[in-house]
Design a protein around this motif. Structure first.
Motif, PDB file in Angstrom:
ATOM      1  N   THR A 189       0.856  -1.010  -0.036  1.00  0.00           N
ATOM      2  CA  THR A 189      -0.036   0.113   0.109  1.00  0.00           C
ATOM      3  C   THR A 189       1.011   1.211   0.161  1.00  0.00           C
ATOM      4  O   THR A 189       2.145   0.989   0.434  1.00  0.00           O
ATOM      5  CB  THR A 189      -1.042   0.190   1.127  1.00  0.00           C
ATOM      6  OG1 THR A 189      -0.064   0.019   2.465  1.00  0.00           O
ATOM      7  CG2 THR A 189      -1.728  -1.109   1.218  1.00  0.00           C
ATOM      8  N   CYS A 190       0.276   2.501  -0.480  1.00  0.00           N
ATOM      9  CA  CYS A 190       1.041   3.739  -0.484  1.00  0.00           C
ATOM     10  C   CYS A 190       0.028   4.821  -0.438  1.00  0.00           C
ATOM     11  O   CYS A 190      -0.969   4.646  -0.711  1.00  0.00           O
ATOM     12  CB  CYS A 190       1.602   3.860  -1.985  1.00  0.00           C
ATOM     13  SG  CYS A 190       2.485   5.318  -2.250  1.00  0.00           S
ATOM     14  N   LYS A 191       0.748   5.644   0.324  1.00  0.00           N
ATOM     15  CA  LYS A 191      -0.223   7.044   0.554  1.00  0.00           C
ATOM     16  C   LYS A 191       0.805   7.980   0.236  1.00  0.00           C
ATOM     17  O   LYS A 191       2.104   8.308   0.550  1.00  0.00           O
ATOM     18  CB  LYS A 191      -0.865   7.219   2.075  1.00  0.00           C
ATOM     19  CG  LYS A 191      -1.578   8.425   2.471  1.00  0.00           C
ATOM     20  CD  LYS A 191      -2.198   8.456   3.650  1.00  0.00           C
ATOM     21  CE  LYS A 191      -3.001   9.556   4.072  1.00  0.00           C
ATOM     22  NZ  LYS A 191      -3.306   9.432   5.302  1.00  0.00           N
ATOM     23  N   GLU A 192       0.440   9.088  -0.616  1.00  0.00           N
ATOM     24  CA  GLU A 192       1.078  10.058  -1.380  1.00  0.00           C
ATOM     25  C   GLU A 192       0.193  11.298  -1.568  1.00  0.00           C
ATOM     26  O   GLU A 192      -0.900  11.268  -2.080  1.00  0.00           O
ATOM     27  CB  GLU A 192       1.936   9.506  -2.597  1.00  0.00           C
ATOM     28  CG  GLU A 192       2.845  10.614  -2.978  1.00  0.00           C
ATOM     29  CD  GLU A 192       3.621   9.679  -4.206  1.00  0.00           C
ATOM     30  OE1 GLU A 192       4.142  10.391  -4.950  1.00  0.00           O
ATOM     31  OE2 GLU A 192       3.880   8.746  -4.076  1.00  0.00           O
ATOM     32  N   GLN A 193       0.977  12.386  -1.334  1.00  0.00           N
ATOM     33  CA  GLN A 193       0.094  13.623  -1.750  1.00  0.00           C
ATOM     34  C   GLN A 193       0.636  14.390  -3.109  1.00  0.00           C
ATOM     35  O   GLN A 193       1.723  14.037  -3.392  1.00  0.00           O
ATOM     36  CB  GLN A 193       0.430  14.899  -0.721  1.00  0.00           C
ATOM     37  CG  GLN A 193      -0.263  14.696   0.664  1.00  0.00           C
ATOM     38  CD  GLN A 193       0.169  15.782   1.438  1.00  0.00           C
ATOM     39  OE1 GLN A 193       0.586  16.863   1.092  1.00  0.00           O
ATOM     40  NE2 GLN A 193      -0.236  15.466   2.865  1.00  0.00           N
ATOM     41  N   ILE A 194      -0.148  14.800  -3.907  1.00  0.00           N
ATOM     42  CA  ILE A 194      -0.101  15.053  -5.210  1.00  0.00           C
ATOM     43  C   ILE A 194      -0.737  16.439  -5.321  1.00  0.00           C
ATOM     44  O   ILE A 194      -1.567  16.955  -4.953  1.00  0.00           O
ATOM     45  CB  ILE A 194      -0.410  14.101  -6.266  1.00  0.00           C
ATOM     46  CG1 ILE A 194      -1.890  14.038  -6.193  1.00  0.00           C
ATOM     47  CG2 ILE A 194       0.265  12.894  -6.356  1.00  0.00           C
ATOM     48  CD1 ILE A 194      -2.457  13.496  -7.548  1.00  0.00           C
ATOM     49  N   ALA A 195      -0.184  17.262  -6.443  1.00  0.00           N
ATOM     50  CA  ALA A 195      -0.626  18.758  -6.679  1.00  0.00           C
ATOM     51  C   ALA A 195      -1.942  18.541  -7.755  1.00  0.00           C
ATOM     52  O   ALA A 195      -1.951  17.398  -8.478  1.00  0.00           O
ATOM     53  CB  ALA A 195       0.265  19.654  -7.277  1.00  0.00           C
ATOM     54  N   GLY A 196      -2.849  19.272  -7.457  1.00  0.00           N
ATOM     55  CA  GLY A 196      -4.099  19.224  -8.499  1.00  0.00           C
ATOM     56  C   GLY A 196      -3.802  20.090  -9.849  1.00  0.00           C
ATOM     57  O   GLY A 196      -2.527  20.624 -10.222  1.00  0.00           O
ATOM     58  N   VAL A 197      -4.924  20.267 -10.346  1.00  0.00           N
ATOM     59  CA  VAL A 197      -4.716  21.108 -11.585  1.00  0.00           C
ATOM     60  C   VAL A 197      -4.446  22.734 -11.292  1.00  0.00           C
ATOM     61  O   VAL A 197      -3.664  22.995 -12.160  1.00  0.00           O
ATOM     62  CB  VAL A 197      -6.041  21.063 -12.353  1.00  0.00           C
ATOM     63  CG1 VAL A 197      -6.253  22.071 -13.580  1.00  0.00           C
ATOM     64  CG2 VAL A 197      -6.701  19.686 -12.589  1.00  0.00           C
ATOM     65  N   THR A 198      -4.785  23.341 -10.017  1.00  0.00           N
ATOM     66  CA  THR A 198      -4.550  24.559  -9.923  1.00  0.00           C
ATOM     67  C   THR A 198      -3.607  24.453  -8.776  1.00  0.00           C
ATOM     68  O   THR A 198      -3.262  23.394  -7.904  1.00  0.00           O
ATOM     69  CB  THR A 198      -5.456  25.316  -9.659  1.00  0.00           C
ATOM     70  OG1 THR A 198      -6.345  24.684  -8.300  1.00  0.00           O
ATOM     71  CG2 THR A 198      -6.622  25.349 -10.636  1.00  0.00           C
ATOM     72  N   ALA A 199      -2.696  25.627  -8.475  1.00  0.00           N
ATOM     73  CA  ALA A 199      -1.646  25.628  -7.218  1.00  0.00           C
ATOM     74  C   ALA A 199      -2.597  25.364  -5.998  1.00  0.00           C
ATOM     75  O   ALA A 199      -1.849  24.956  -5.116  1.00  0.00           O
ATOM     76  CB  ALA A 199      -0.990  26.935  -7.411  1.00  0.00           C
ATOM     77  N   GLU A 200      -3.511  25.733  -5.777  1.00  0.00           N
ATOM     78  CA  GLU A 200      -4.246  25.885  -4.582  1.00  0.00           C
ATOM     79  C   GLU A 200      -4.708  24.294  -4.210  1.00  0.00           C
ATOM     80  O   GLU A 200      -5.148  23.887  -2.983  1.00  0.00           O
ATOM     81  CB  GLU A 200      -5.539  26.484  -4.544  1.00  0.00           C
ATOM     82  CG  GLU A 200      -5.334  28.125  -4.543  1.00  0.00           C
ATOM     83  CD  GLU A 200      -5.086  28.514  -5.763  1.00  0.00           C
ATOM     84  OE1 GLU A 200      -5.271  27.743  -6.622  1.00  0.00           O
ATOM     85  OE2 GLU A 200      -4.531  29.775  -5.787  1.00  0.00           O
ATOM     86  N   GLN A 201      -4.954  23.563  -5.284  1.00  0.00           N
ATOM     87  CA  GLN A 201      -5.666  21.898  -5.171  1.00  0.00           C
ATOM     88  C   GLN A 201      -4.469  20.968  -4.450  1.00  0.00           C
ATOM     89  O   GLN A 201      -3.409  20.999  -5.126  1.00  0.00           O
ATOM     90  CB  GLN A 201      -6.060  21.537  -6.424  1.00  0.00           C
ATOM     91  CG  GLN A 201      -7.513  22.025  -6.750  1.00  0.00           C
ATOM     92  CD  GLN A 201      -8.134  21.479  -7.868  1.00  0.00           C
ATOM     93  OE1 GLN A 201      -7.399  20.933  -8.938  1.00  0.00           O
ATOM     94  NE2 GLN A 201      -9.315  21.355  -7.928  1.00  0.00           N
TER      95      GLN A 201
END
Length: 580
Positions: free
Chosen positions: A307-319
């Motif tokens: 399993t893996c848990k990771e943060q990624i950026a969205g389409v905009t800078a705020e996401q």
């Protein structure tokens, strides 16, 4: 199926009749052969009683015996053969030169005294049954009877058998077709029902025969199977609907891909979060940068099996998104849960900014107070100087008091779900009270304040809260205005909504500041705000009051031309008016 069964029955009839014919033919042939053999034995036995004339005139004796038998109605050919196999006399022919010593019946007679054989004669070219008997070791007496009668019977028997087989086939066909049709009717019904079921119609049932035979048992078992299958599929559909409803009701996106990275299923939230409205099942996750990041995570999980848990950026800078991925079905596919943590990140940032702003707002007056106290402690200060520092202490203490009061008010507003003190109240009277309270401040800044509010305009609010709302808006319009400027308040009903506008001719607000204007401690011009004694919480309090009573607030502004703050509050209903 009917043709196959009719053909099968016909083959069975043909085989049965053929076997019966063969057995019957063998039996008839054996009976005829036995009868002919018995007749030949009798002839040989009688002819062998007087052999005295065989040596004198064998041809005449053979002819005499043949004629005697012919007169008695027996067509039997008599031959007298020497011990060396030469034909000495024959009732059918005068002279036969062929040696008969090696004929089967002669050989058998040499061994056992009498022999038999059936064959076609090489001299007369007819089929005979031969019987030979050795006489006094000098002669062989042979009698031969044509098998014409036996062959005729056998041919008739074969013809009769052929006719019987043909009739049997016809009877079998005509009898089999209705029987087969009736027998196959339940099977056809089962076949039709199976086709309906394959198309998804699980309500189809087959009729059950009252007879407790194999077909009836099959029909009952088939119906039980269909009921079980229908119940299982109904339960499966119900569970699928529940699962679909659960997935679609989730605030998180759920996405599953196979080992090749193609989409197996997803909920609608995935399209919204990842901004991919055209995403379809079996698509590859490569249509955008965000989807490519998600695909990389899922590919790593599929290869590692962990399993893996990771943060990624969205389409905009705020996401900001959190992707939790885990292998399923033994690593054959990967399931991902995508959570939008943008609001959480914004709240964390706002909390951090709030702490920083509060610290800064408290530190400035406290620093000034401590400095004033230190200066007062030193000796040699005249009365005028001490009075100045006392005034500074009073001003900073008042500033702290205002800040703490505003923070308490804002805290109460945030924790309130509804105001029990709310009642129908006149907007015009509340605006008038606020204008009168700020008249000295307006005169000090040389600002004229006018209001034009519909006297019948009523809203359901707590009087203190509504007055606080208008006081903050009018005070800001006065303080951030030019000398000689103007503030105008208007109010009128619009579709069950009270619309109150506070318009000023002040310095205005730049567009980049408007989205954050109602945040706590946010200042467009921090130095000017502190100079005029603002805490940075006034507009945040205004917005919380409007939201508490079911309304909202918006702003339109142009730098150097002024601003317009529009407050919308629901009109007091007849029910509220009646209670008042």
């Amino acid at each position: 199926m009917k043709k196959k069964m009719a053909l099968l029955n016909s083959v069975i009839v043909v085989i049965s009749f053929t076997v019966a014919f063969v057995l019957c033919a063998v039996q008839v042939h054996s009976q005829y052969e036995t009868e002919f053999t018995r007749r030949l034995d009798a002839v040989l036995s009688l002819s062998a009683l007087d052999t005295s004339q065989f040596a004198k005139n064998p041809q005449g004796e053979a002819q005499l015996l043949g004629d005697s038998l012919k007169k008695s109605g027996q067509q039997i050919r008599i031959s007298i053969i020497s011990a060396q196999g030469k034909v000495l006399g024959d009732s059918a022919m005068q002279e036969i030169n062929e040696n008969h010593l090696h004929r089967p019946e002669i050989q058998q007679a040499l061994k056992s005294g009498r022999g038999y054989d059936i064959r076609v004669s090489s001299t007369t070219h007819q089929r005979y049954l031969y019987a030979a008997q050795q006489v006094e070791n000098h002669y062989f007496l042979r009698a031969a009877m044509r098998t014409t009668e036996m062959d005729t019977v056998m041919r008739r028997l074969a013809g009769s058998a052929a006719v019987c087989i043909f009739i049997g086939i016809l009877i079998a066909c005509f009898a089999t077709l209705p029987l087969v049709s009736r027998t196959l009717r339940p099977l056809r019904e089962l076949t039709d029902a199976a086709k309906e079921i394959s198309r998804g119609n699980f309500t189809r049932r087959v009729s059950v025969s009252p007879a407790k035979d194999e077909v009836g048992s099959l029909a009952r078992s088939f119906n039980r199977m269909i009921r079980s299958t229908e119940n299982a599929i109904t339960e499966l559909d119900r569970n699928q609907s529940r699962l679909t409803g659960l997935l679609e009701g989730m605030d998180d996106g759920v996405l599953a891909v196979d080992s090749t990275g193609h989409v197996l299923f997803f909920n609608e939230r995935v399209r919204i979060l990842l901004s991919c409205p055209n995403l379809q099942v079996s698509d590859a996750l490569d249509s955008s940068l965000v989807l490519s990041h998600v695909a990389d995570i899922l590919q790593r999980v599929g290869k590692s099996g962990e399993t893996c848990k990771e943060q990624i950026a969205g389409v905009t800078a705020e996401q900001q998104f959190t992707v939790y991925a885990a292998p399923v079905e033994g690593g054959a596919s990967v399931l991902a849960v995508i959570s939008d943590i943008s609001r959480m990140k914004r709240l964390e940032q706002m909390r951090s900014e709030f702490v920083g702003n509060v610290t800064h707002e408290l530190k400035t007056p406290l620093t000034s107070i401590r400095a004033s106290i230190e200066l007062l402690k030193s000796s040699g200060r005249d009365a005028k100087t001490r009075a100045y520092f006392y005034e500074v202490l009073d001003m900073e203490a008042e500033r702290l008091q205002h800040l703490i009061d505003d923070m308490l008010v804002l805290s109460r507003l945030e924790n309130m779900r509804q105001d029990t003190a709310a009642q129908p109240i006149s907007v015009e009277e509340t605006v008038r009270d606020s204008v009168e309270r700020l008249s000295m401040t307006a005169a000090k800044h040389q600002i004229s304040v006018e209001f034009h509010v519909d006297p019948t305009l009523l809203v359901c609010c707590a009087p203190m809260r509504l007055e606080q709302l208008f006081t903050n808006l009018i005070e800001n319009a006065v303080k951030y205005n030019h000398p000689g400027g103007k503030v105008e308040i208007t109010g009128a009903p619009q579709h069950e909504i009270a619309v109150i506008k506070v318009r000023d001719t002040g310095i205005g607000i730049a567009p980049e500041h408007i989205p954050r204007l109602f945040e706590r401690f946010y200042r467009v011009d921090a130095s000017r705000s502190r100079e005029i004694g603002g805490t940075g919480l006034g507009l945040s309090i205004v917005k919380h009051i409007a939201v508490l009573y079911g309304g909202d607030i918006s702003v339109e502004s142009k730098v150097g031309a002024g601003s317009v703050f529009t407050v919308r509050l629901p009109l007091a209903s007849a029910e509220h008016t009646g209670k008042a």
